[in-house]
Design an enzyme around this catalytic site. Sequence first.
Site, PDB file in Angstrom:
ATOM      1  N   SER B 129       0.822  -1.218   0.000  1.00 56.12           N
ATOM      2  CA  SER B 129       0.000   0.000   0.000  1.00 56.12           C
ATOM      3  C   SER B 129       0.850   1.260   0.000  1.00 56.12           C
ATOM      4  O   SER B 129       1.941   1.299   0.585  1.00 56.12           O
ATOM      5  CB  SER B 129      -0.880   0.025   1.249  1.00 56.12           C
ATOM      6  OG  SER B 129      -1.823  -0.993   1.182  1.00 56.12           O
ATOM      7  N   GLU B 244      -3.475 -15.051   0.588  1.00 56.71           N
ATOM      8  CA  GLU B 244      -3.819 -14.304   1.786  1.00 56.71           C
ATOM      9  C   GLU B 244      -5.222 -14.664   2.280  1.00 56.71           C
ATOM     10  O   GLU B 244      -5.531 -14.527   3.433  1.00 56.71           O
ATOM     11  CB  GLU B 244      -3.742 -12.807   1.477  1.00 56.71           C
ATOM     12  CG  GLU B 244      -3.769 -11.919   2.717  1.00 56.71           C
ATOM     13  CD  GLU B 244      -3.730 -10.434   2.374  1.00 56.71           C
ATOM     14  OE1 GLU B 244      -3.675 -10.088   1.182  1.00 56.71           O
ATOM     15  OE2 GLU B 244      -3.780  -9.629   3.305  1.00 56.71           O
ATOM     16  N   SER B 384     -10.757  -4.663   0.947  1.00 57.51           N
ATOM     17  CA  SER B 384     -11.876  -4.201   1.773  1.00 57.51           C
ATOM     18  C   SER B 384     -13.130  -5.009   1.441  1.00 57.51           C
ATOM     19  O   SER B 384     -13.227  -5.620   0.377  1.00 57.51           O
ATOM     20  CB  SER B 384     -12.144  -2.720   1.527  1.00 57.51           C
ATOM     21  OG  SER B 384     -12.737  -2.551   0.248  1.00 57.51           O
TER      22      SER B 384
END
Lengths: 381, 399
Positions: B129, B244, B384
């Site tokens: 990020s 992940e 998200s």
Amino acid sequence: MDFDLTDEQRLLRDSVERLVADRYGFEQRRKYAAEPGGWSREMWAQYAELGLLGLPFAEDHGGFGGGAAETMIVMEAFGRALILEPYVATVLLGGGLVQAAGSAAQQAEILPRIAGGETVLAFAHTERQARYDLADVATAARQDGGAWRITGEKGVVLHGDTADTLVVSARVSGGRRDAAGIGLFLVPAEASGVTRRGYPAQDLLHGAEISLHDAPATPLGTPGEGFAAIARVVDRTIAALCAEAVGAMAELHAMTVDYLKTRKQFGRPIGDFQVLQHRSVDMFTALEQARSMAMYATVMADSDDADERARAVSAAKVQIGRSARFVGQEAIQLHGGIGMTMEYKAGHLFKRLTMIDKAYGDADHHLARLAAAGGLFSEAA
Amino acid sequence: MDLNFTEEELAFRDECRRFFTTEIPAALREKVAQGDHLSKDEYVTTQRILNARGWAVPHWPVAWGGQDWTPVQTYLYQDEMQQANVPAPLAFNVSMVGPVIAQFGSEAQKKRFLPRCANLDDWWCQGFSEPGSGSDLASLRTTAKRVGDKYIVNGQKTWTTLAQHADWIFNLVRTDPTAKKQEGISFLLIDMKTPGIKVRPIQTIDGGHEVNEVFFDDVEVPAENLVGEENKGWDYAKFLLGNERTGIARVGVSKARIRRLKQLAAREVAGDVPLIEDRRFREKLAEVEIELKALEMTQLRVVADERRAVKGKPNPASSILKIKGSEIQQRITELTMDLAGPYAWPYTRDEDEGSNEPPVGPDFAAEAAPMYFNYRKVSIYGGSNEIQRNIIAKAILGF
């Protein structure tokens, strides 16, 4: 651990799905609903021919020897098609009670007739004051000479208007809300002392209010010891209703996604709008969570551990109630005006889903029952 | 349909349970149960115990320490580990950079990095990020310019979890500024001790220090630290993000937290009555339990499907696991805070470090609100929940 269907189960699923695809389109269903009692005798015969009416019964009784998983498969397909016939009332409730409580002779007499499509049963149990409390039975059974007679009021009896035989719960001893002392009895629907007021329900199924006044009755099993059978059969029926709801939700969700992809506004399919995509995703998540719990309830429905079974079934009924309300309301909203009309299937699916929540305990009732029983995960690991 | 595990699977589950509850120090597991932060040493201790047993990296290739387990075994291992409050092996090492190096790295890189990665001899952090690129990861702007046998890296990463402990960072960098956004990205391994790297802590709303900003100012990185091919980094990142998602539902963690919540609710009284007997509280708890059971079943369905899945291609249904799993974890923190009641209010966390003062109020209360605040992150990180909805919309519903 295995979620796959066996070859036999796959065959069952395929044949039920084919039958309802061929014979239970939305317009066909409308015709069946207009028949006496709101269901099709012709389809009933078809179910008998396919072996569906004897599905859970032993082979000796003309059955298929199926368990809760087989019932789930059938009910999911029935849920998609919004089947109107008295399958739950006759096979799952009536037949289930005969199986669970009846003598060998009673089973041998009644179950083959159910499997053959020759008789329709209804379970006259709920009383107005009881709401969802299965043990709250005021209707009384008394012995008059050698014969049993029943007096009391039963309500919201699923397919009580067209059943030829009623399975009636009545109190033999104990207080109004005691589980002990409740008996099960067979009462011919046309017997003297039986008054029926039939009606169509919100979901086009039929029900009846039934008054019994010294109605002649035959005990199903040992009088006064019926509650365990009632609890077991109702738990199994709830698991089956969960599967029906999953079928209805899956159909409703698929219709909604299709609609979003084809309906054009502002020059493009409304499904291009992310806000609508996300809402349909949330419906999907609610559906899949419900499907998971319907499977869980199905597996646990055959358990002999009444406490464990009840917790699982209650948990599933809460999840189904919540998911069904959410999926139903969202489906109508995303369809817009067309979702509001009787001419379109979405509204009918919504109506049935809404009423499944009200059958045998709504989400609030089952949440309270589960919480009082200590929840799903014990304190100790 | 059969929800029972086989005899072998049950034996394996028991073996996991025995190992986790006897070999990992109880005091450390209790800290996890309490929601306390672990020190670097505590993470390292745990991972080395697991690694000594061959259980730090079971999903890696066998040649590099993997176990070649079935999906059910992997599930049982994760579930038991979570239920026993064992801190998972450091995800940046074992689920992220390790599998990428094992799959796309050179032999030299594998030999140099993988054993140390598995044993947590090197602590890795994730340089993905950036201030301007959150969910739109491919818009990243940190550059790496090839000069001779080196790359010169300039830019900034953010939300870098536990960078304060890290020895190495795996970085996505832009190596071709002219290419389309996904195509000019490379995957670079950078020693955190290299001159020009600065780590600045970010304090999150719970008061804790988990995340950081990492600045790169003319940082020289040997070209041999490039993983795979130049400008192919996006493919490796996608592979990594697929990994992940396994275990992201954290069903075992939530089970352990609910059990603990019930124990605490049986102890805490409101007036004369334990909160567990308060109908409203009990029903709120039961609601979460139902959601969790449903999620556990959904996860088992995904696990069962993995037998048929293409390796490395995540099941889009795992996005449901992420959405519901994070919502449930968040809900449990709300209930814990509700249980703490007015004692959710005092902030005593800093004072507690190394202090022998008795806690203010009930012992669990100090962490109740911080955990609630901290766990708002779980629906933001790892893609998200809105991104997860995009994934389901596209991959499952066909929008």
